[in-house]
Design an enzyme around this catalytic site. Sequence first.
Site, mmCIF file in Angstrom:
data_model
loop_
_atom_site.group_PDB
_atom_site.id
_atom_site.type_symbol
_atom_site.label_atom_id
_atom_site.label_comp_id
_atom_site.label_asym_id
_atom_site.label_seq_id
_atom_site.Cartn_x
_atom_site.Cartn_y
_atom_site.Cartn_z
ATOM 1 N N LYS A 195 0.857 -1.191 0.000
ATOM 2 C CA LYS A 195 0.000 0.000 0.000
ATOM 3 C C LYS A 195 0.890 1.236 0.000
ATOM 4 C CE LYS A 195 -3.601 2.322 2.662
ATOM 5 N NZ LYS A 195 -4.540 2.209 3.787
ATOM 6 N N LYS A 248 -2.189 -1.422 -3.868
ATOM 7 C CA LYS A 248 -3.055 -0.255 -3.791
ATOM 8 C C LYS A 248 -2.232 1.024 -3.880
ATOM 9 C CE LYS A 248 -6.062 1.943 -0.505
ATOM 10 N NZ LYS A 248 -6.424 2.057 0.862
HETATM 11 C C1 PBG Z 1 -7.432 3.101 5.722
HETATM 12 C C2 PBG Z 1 -7.691 3.060 4.271
HETATM 13 C C3 PBG Z 1 -7.519 4.076 3.314
HETATM 14 C C4 PBG Z 1 -8.038 3.569 2.121
HETATM 15 C C5 PBG Z 1 -8.469 2.273 2.374
HETATM 16 N N1 PBG Z 1 -8.222 1.966 3.712
HETATM 17 C C6 PBG Z 1 -7.032 5.471 3.438
HETATM 18 C C7 PBG Z 1 -5.653 5.768 3.806
HETATM 19 O O1 PBG Z 1 -4.791 4.902 3.924
HETATM 20 O O2 PBG Z 1 -5.405 6.955 4.036
HETATM 21 C C8 PBG Z 1 -8.124 4.317 0.819
HETATM 22 C C9 PBG Z 1 -9.152 3.825 -0.145
HETATM 23 C C10 PBG Z 1 -9.491 4.768 -1.230
HETATM 24 O O3 PBG Z 1 -8.870 5.827 -1.428
HETATM 25 O O4 PBG Z 1 -10.446 4.444 -1.946
HETATM 26 N N2 PBG Z 1 -6.149 2.904 6.145
#
Ligand code: PBG
Length: 324
Positions: A195, A248
Site C-alpha cells: 500500500k 493499492k
Molecule cells: C485506511 C484506508 C484508506 C483507504 C483504504 N483503507 C485510506 C488511507 O490509507 O489513508 C483508501 C481507499 C481509497 O482511497 O479508496 N487505512
Amino acid sequence: MFPITRMRRLRSSKFRPLVRETRLDVKDLICPIFVDETISKPFEINAMPGIFRQSLDSVADEAASISELGIPAIIIFGIPSEKDETGTHAYGDDDVVQKAVRAIKRQVGNDLIVMTDLCLCEYTSHGHCGMISDSHEILNDPTLEILGKTAVSHARAGADIVAPSGMMDGMVGAIRRALDDNDFKDTPIMSYAAKYCSVFYGPFREAASSGFSFGDRASYQMDPGNTDEALREVALDIEEGADMIMVKPALPYLDIVYRVKKKFKMPTAAYHVSGEYSMIKAASRNGWIDEKRAVYESLISIKRAGADMILTYFAKDMALELKS
Ligand code: PBG
C-alpha cells in the site's frame, strides 16, 4: 511478414471478441461500502458523486442490491460516532462495523462475502492508523494487539474475511494469531500488502472521515518510487499468513500488480481507489471523457496486469454494464 501477415485481419468487430485475451467478469469485483453510525439515511459523498455513506438501517439493503447484481463480495468501512486516541470503537461488539456485518448477514445470508477493512484511522481522534506517542510518532508494536482484537470482533460479528490496511509491521502475523486463539482459524486474511503513500486516497478521507490531524502517512505507507520493496512487503505478509494480497492504488501501480502476481502466484487484488474514481467522474461530468469506456478500460487494464480481484467504486456500474 507483410503482406502475408496482416494484424488488422482480426481487428474487425466480428473477430475481436473471439481473440480477446482478457475478460472482465462480475465475479472479479469487490464493492466497498461506507457505513456511518451517525446518520439515519444515505448521504452522498461530495468528492465521490454517486457513492453514499449508508446508515445502519440502510446498509443491509445496499448489500442486498450489490449481491443481486452478481457481485460476490463487499468490503465494509465504518464511521463511528465517537473517536478517541486509541481507537476504542474499532473493536466493540456493538460498534459500527460489527453491527453492520450482523445486519447484512441477517438480511443477505451467506452468498455474499463480507470483508471488513481493518484499520484504526477511522476510529482514532488523530486519524492515524496506529497508536501515537507524545511526540507524535506512530507506534508500531502497541498497535498490533488492538488490530488483533478488532479482527476477532469482526469475525465474531460474522465477517468472512478481514483486510488489514494499516501497514504496521507484523500486523498479519498478529491478526492470524489472534484469530487462531479465538477459534477463527478458517477466517482468511486479505492483506493490503503493498500500500503506497498515495495522493489518490484524497476523496476517501472525506468519505470515511479518516483525515489525519498532523503529519502524513509516509512513515508507514510505501514510497511511490519503490518496486522491490513491494515484493519484500508481500513476501513478509505471506510468511505471516496472508491468504490473499493486495496492491493499492491500482492504475498508477500496474507494474507492481504484474510483478507481485508473477512472483508469488497468490490470489491478488488491486484497489482502484477513491481518487481514481473521482477523476473519471469529474472528467466525464465535464464532458471530457466517456465514463463507461474509461471505466471499462481502467478495469480491464488492472485485470490484464494480473489482478484476480478488483476493489472498485464502479463495481455496481460495471456489473450492470456486463449484464447488458
Ligand atoms: C485506511 C484506508 C484508506 C483507504 C483504504 N483503507 C485510506 C488511507 O490509507 O489513508 C483508501 C481507499 C481509497 O482511497 O479508496 N487505512
